[in-house]
Enzyme design. Sequence first.
Site, PDB file in Angstrom:
ATOM      1  N   LYS A 118     -25.963  -5.917 -47.654  1.00  0.00           N
ATOM      2  CA  LYS A 118     -26.458  -6.142 -46.296  1.00  0.00           C
ATOM      3  C   LYS A 118     -27.187  -7.488 -46.219  1.00  0.00           C
ATOM      4  O   LYS A 118     -26.981  -8.259 -45.286  1.00  0.00           O
ATOM      5  CB  LYS A 118     -27.379  -4.988 -45.866  1.00  0.00           C
ATOM      6  CG  LYS A 118     -26.608  -3.702 -45.566  1.00  0.00           C
ATOM      7  CD  LYS A 118     -27.494  -2.470 -45.384  1.00  0.00           C
ATOM      8  CE  LYS A 118     -26.625  -1.217 -45.214  1.00  0.00           C
ATOM      9  NZ  LYS A 118     -27.388   0.027 -45.110  1.00  0.00           N
TER      10      LYS A 118
ATOM     11  N   GLN B 111     -33.255   2.227 -45.599  1.00  0.00           N
ATOM     12  CA  GLN B 111     -32.095   2.712 -46.355  1.00  0.00           C
ATOM     13  C   GLN B 111     -32.305   4.176 -46.747  1.00  0.00           C
ATOM     14  O   GLN B 111     -33.337   4.539 -47.301  1.00  0.00           O
ATOM     15  CB  GLN B 111     -31.875   1.827 -47.599  1.00  0.00           C
ATOM     16  CG  GLN B 111     -30.620   2.147 -48.379  1.00  0.00           C
ATOM     17  CD  GLN B 111     -29.327   1.895 -47.608  1.00  0.00           C
ATOM     18  OE1 GLN B 111     -29.252   1.008 -46.761  1.00  0.00           O
ATOM     19  NE2 GLN B 111     -28.308   2.684 -47.887  1.00  0.00           N
TER      20      GLN B 111
ATOM     21  N   ASP C  18     -29.849   0.841 -36.775  1.00  0.00           N
ATOM     22  CA  ASP C  18     -29.069   1.897 -37.427  1.00  0.00           C
ATOM     23  C   ASP C  18     -28.743   3.027 -36.433  1.00  0.00           C
ATOM     24  O   ASP C  18     -27.926   3.893 -36.729  1.00  0.00           O
ATOM     25  CB  ASP C  18     -29.871   2.489 -38.600  1.00  0.00           C
ATOM     26  CG  ASP C  18     -29.226   2.195 -39.950  1.00  0.00           C
ATOM     27  OD1 ASP C  18     -28.017   1.892 -39.969  1.00  0.00           O
ATOM     28  OD2 ASP C  18     -29.929   2.282 -40.959  1.00  0.00           O
TER      29      ASP C  18
END
Length: 281
Positions: free
Chosen positions: A52, A96, A119
């Site tokens: 990422k 994450q 997200d």
Amino acid sequence: MQLIDGKALAQKVEKYVETEVEKLKQEKNIVPGLAVILVGDDPASHAYVKMKAKACEKVGFYSITHHMPETISQDEIIGTIEMMNTNPRIDGILVQLPLPKQIDTAKILEVIDPKKDVDGFHACNVGRLVTGLDSFVACTPLGVMKMFEEYKIDLKGKDVCVVGASNIVGKPMASLLLNANATVTITHIFTKDLKAHTSKADIIVVGTGVPGLIKEDMVKEGAIVIDIGINRIADGSLVGDVDFEHVAPKCSFITPVPGGVGPMTIAMLLSNTLKSAQQRS
Ligand code: GUN
């Protein structure tokens, strides 16, 4: 049978993001910024976060990774998120997953400013998605929708079976498909007869983490199969949730693993972060 090339499509999306970033810099003096919070030492999570960060650099984003030890307290993670919520250089915040056991994931996700929730995991964005309002949508299912669009796969009235009902894949996937007027069935670990559902479907979207779960006899001739699974098996190779070798010949379209949905997840994260930066401007 046609392969859906996620790698090529991800590169196309990333090229577009790069161009838009350049425009934002020139016209508004804005550099999109992404903050990633990584807790603990899970090798897969580390690998994803590294990919990422690399992707951010490639398209010209500002990015920072907060790496915290496995034993960190919930309050310390919340404190970092709150700092990122008010940091004007940050447009996107990503925690994450999975988080260590002592941490209440739902509580953590709730602290993220929904306007920076690239997200799409905050209940506010999930609610907006379900009601059909503009929202940040989870990157993997959003990437699958982008694939349908690119390959001109019409979803209206199609019977779609979503296998796996997780908050980050199956549930948002089902909402997106329903919003696109598909007839959606969601199956999960307690489903009595998985095959009865998959074998009727025009489209199967599977994300369970069970290698080779979808077998030849579970798929209708001419079906479209989207494999979200990424599993490392004993010999070290990466396989999906579909027995690709035997299922592929029956399909009209299928995604490979690797090179299918995987690259799309990162591309859509970049796309969501760009969208957030454009909204800031
Ligand atoms: N863990 C597995 N997939 C994802 C994802 O898309 N986002 C985050 N933050 N964590 C994940």
